[in-house]
Design a protein around this motif. Sequence first.
Motif, mmCIF file in Angstrom:
data_model
loop_
_atom_site.group_PDB
_atom_site.id
_atom_site.type_symbol
_atom_site.label_atom_id
_atom_site.label_comp_id
_atom_site.label_asym_id
_atom_site.label_seq_id
_atom_site.Cartn_x
_atom_site.Cartn_y
_atom_site.Cartn_z
ATOM 1 N N GLU A 34 27.443 -11.614 -38.926
ATOM 2 C CA GLU A 34 28.520 -12.118 -38.065
ATOM 3 C C GLU A 34 27.936 -12.783 -36.820
ATOM 4 O O GLU A 34 26.724 -12.720 -36.577
ATOM 5 C CB GLU A 34 29.457 -10.969 -37.689
ATOM 6 N N SER A 35 28.798 -13.372 -36.024
ATOM 7 C CA SER A 35 28.372 -14.046 -34.805
ATOM 8 C C SER A 35 27.636 -13.063 -33.893
ATOM 9 O O SER A 35 28.085 -11.930 -33.706
ATOM 10 C CB SER A 35 29.619 -14.591 -34.100
ATOM 11 N N GLY A 36 26.471 -13.487 -33.385
ATOM 12 C CA GLY A 36 25.711 -12.628 -32.486
ATOM 13 C C GLY A 36 24.751 -11.690 -33.197
ATOM 14 O O GLY A 36 24.068 -10.881 -32.561
ATOM 15 N N SER A 37 24.647 -11.792 -34.526
ATOM 16 C CA SER A 37 23.774 -10.874 -35.263
ATOM 17 C C SER A 37 22.301 -11.269 -35.183
ATOM 18 O O SER A 37 21.431 -10.499 -35.591
ATOM 19 C CB SER A 37 24.217 -10.776 -36.732
ATOM 20 N N GLY A 38 22.026 -12.488 -34.703
ATOM 21 C CA GLY A 38 20.632 -12.889 -34.506
ATOM 22 C C GLY A 38 20.125 -13.949 -35.473
ATOM 23 O O GLY A 38 18.934 -14.264 -35.476
ATOM 24 N N LYS A 39 21.032 -14.516 -36.266
ATOM 25 C CA LYS A 39 20.624 -15.491 -37.286
ATOM 26 C C LYS A 39 19.960 -16.719 -36.667
ATOM 27 O O LYS A 39 18.880 -17.130 -37.078
ATOM 28 C CB LYS A 39 21.846 -15.962 -38.108
ATOM 29 N N SER A 40 20.626 -17.302 -35.678
ATOM 30 C CA SER A 40 20.088 -18.537 -35.081
ATOM 31 C C SER A 40 18.808 -18.259 -34.320
ATOM 32 O O SER A 40 17.869 -19.060 -34.354
ATOM 33 C CB SER A 40 21.106 -19.170 -34.122
ATOM 34 N N THR A 41 18.777 -17.119 -33.639
ATOM 35 C CA THR A 41 17.549 -16.740 -32.925
ATOM 36 C C THR A 41 16.384 -16.675 -33.896
ATOM 37 O O THR A 41 15.321 -17.256 -33.663
ATOM 38 C CB THR A 41 17.730 -15.372 -32.236
ATOM 39 N N LEU A 42 16.599 -16.005 -35.028
ATOM 40 C CA LEU A 42 15.528 -15.873 -36.022
ATOM 41 C C LEU A 42 15.100 -17.244 -36.536
ATOM 42 O O LEU A 42 13.909 -17.563 -36.576
ATOM 43 C CB LEU A 42 16.003 -14.974 -37.182
HETATM 44 N N1 LIG Z 1 19.810 -17.913 -24.632
HETATM 45 C C1 LIG Z 1 20.192 -16.649 -24.726
HETATM 46 N N2 LIG Z 1 20.150 -15.827 -23.669
HETATM 47 C C2 LIG Z 1 20.501 -14.520 -23.751
HETATM 48 N N3 LIG Z 1 20.936 -13.926 -24.879
HETATM 49 C C3 LIG Z 1 21.009 -14.704 -25.986
HETATM 50 C C4 LIG Z 1 20.661 -16.093 -25.964
HETATM 51 N N4 LIG Z 1 20.846 -16.587 -27.224
HETATM 52 C C5 LIG Z 1 21.283 -15.559 -27.981
HETATM 53 N N5 LIG Z 1 21.389 -14.432 -27.239
HETATM 54 C C6 LIG Z 1 21.809 -13.098 -27.716
HETATM 55 O O1 LIG Z 1 21.017 -12.752 -28.852
HETATM 56 C C7 LIG Z 1 21.818 -12.132 -29.864
HETATM 57 C C8 LIG Z 1 21.723 -12.934 -31.154
HETATM 58 O O2 LIG Z 1 22.341 -14.218 -30.961
HETATM 59 P P1 LIG Z 1 22.269 -15.408 -32.038
HETATM 60 O O3 LIG Z 1 22.850 -16.626 -31.400
HETATM 61 O O4 LIG Z 1 20.919 -15.497 -32.593
HETATM 62 O O5 LIG Z 1 23.258 -14.860 -33.167
HETATM 63 P P2 LIG Z 1 23.927 -15.630 -34.376
HETATM 64 O O6 LIG Z 1 24.015 -14.634 -35.468
HETATM 65 O O7 LIG Z 1 23.183 -16.880 -34.649
HETATM 66 O O8 LIG Z 1 25.372 -15.973 -33.834
HETATM 67 P P3 LIG Z 1 26.266 -17.302 -34.072
HETATM 68 O O9 LIG Z 1 26.626 -17.282 -35.524
HETATM 69 O O10 LIG Z 1 27.436 -17.083 -33.180
HETATM 70 O O11 LIG Z 1 25.401 -18.463 -33.674
HETATM 71 C C9 LIG Z 1 23.221 -12.036 -29.288
HETATM 72 O O12 LIG Z 1 23.356 -10.769 -28.695
HETATM 73 C C10 LIG Z 1 23.246 -13.108 -28.227
HETATM 74 O O13 LIG Z 1 24.147 -12.785 -27.191
#
Ligand SMILES: Nc1ncnc2c1ncn2[C@@H]1O[C@H](COP(=O)(O)OP(=O)(O)OP(=O)(O)O)[C@@H](O)[C@H]1O
Length: 256
Positions: free
Chosen positions: A38-46
Amino acid sequence: MTPLLQVKGIEKRYGARIGCKDVSFDLYPGEVMGIVGESGSGKSTLLNCLAGHLDSDAGQVIFDTRADGPVDTLQMSEPERRMLGRTDWAFVHQHARDGLRMSVSAGGNIGERLMAVGDRHYGNIRDTAIDWLGRVEISEARVDDRPTAFSGGMQQRLQIARNLVTGPRLVFMDEPTGGLDVSVQARLLDLLRGLVREMGLSAIIVTHDLAVVRLLADRLMVMKDGHVVEAGLTDQVLDDPQHAYTQLLVSSVLQV
Ligand SMILES: Nc1ncnc2c1ncn2[C@@H]1O[C@H](COP(=O)(O)OP(=O)(O)OP(=O)(O)O)[C@@H](O)[C@H]1O
């Protein structure tokens, strides 16, 4: 067989908050890995850590380079990593405008990537660009139009052509069908599936849409709170989810 990519213990923190932690997996040539959650799970970060767009706090991303075999890309110099990004790696952004040059013609967008790897013959570049427009179902007549004159689906197809024209071996995709109409998504998915198979591409696809991974991914990783909670063959994970979070993810889709 040597994995094309070996990911070991990737971790990224934003201050005290975990972006992703302890992520490890191997990707073999021709394999497509889906990352869902789900949103915020860390996918984009990874994904951004793997592609070198974000600095990781720990871990290794070892790529089997053509010249030197397996190399930790996180230890590469910036020019080396940039070269990899232009040749063997490609990155398809969710928003086509992040991956295209909107003030350059469609043909120019494709040709630019060829020039970046040393192609200098104008005639060849234009012919290849036109060929690729056809492969992503854009009429040759649009070759001199700018992407601003294209629909969202066409822009995304152009971004894909720009990325694939140099024959990369590994493609990172961040929600490639996100934000498009359902019928446009279906056509794009079909196209992507055809190209991935035809070119024998390896890909890592981040999406929150289980239909996308069902169609494209051989294997799946499910993320929650920055951790991988379940991983396996796509059909296995989706048809027989073991982790409570995956079960919720799958059942919430079925209820829609
Ligand atoms: N630039 C940032 N600064 C601080 N926290 C961040 C930043 N980018 C992401 N996070 C945090 O890292 C965690 C993972 O976020 P990420 O964007 O990787 O999730 P995601 O699964 O890709 O979500 P989405 O589908 O909404 O893009 C979340 O808790 C988010 O709040």
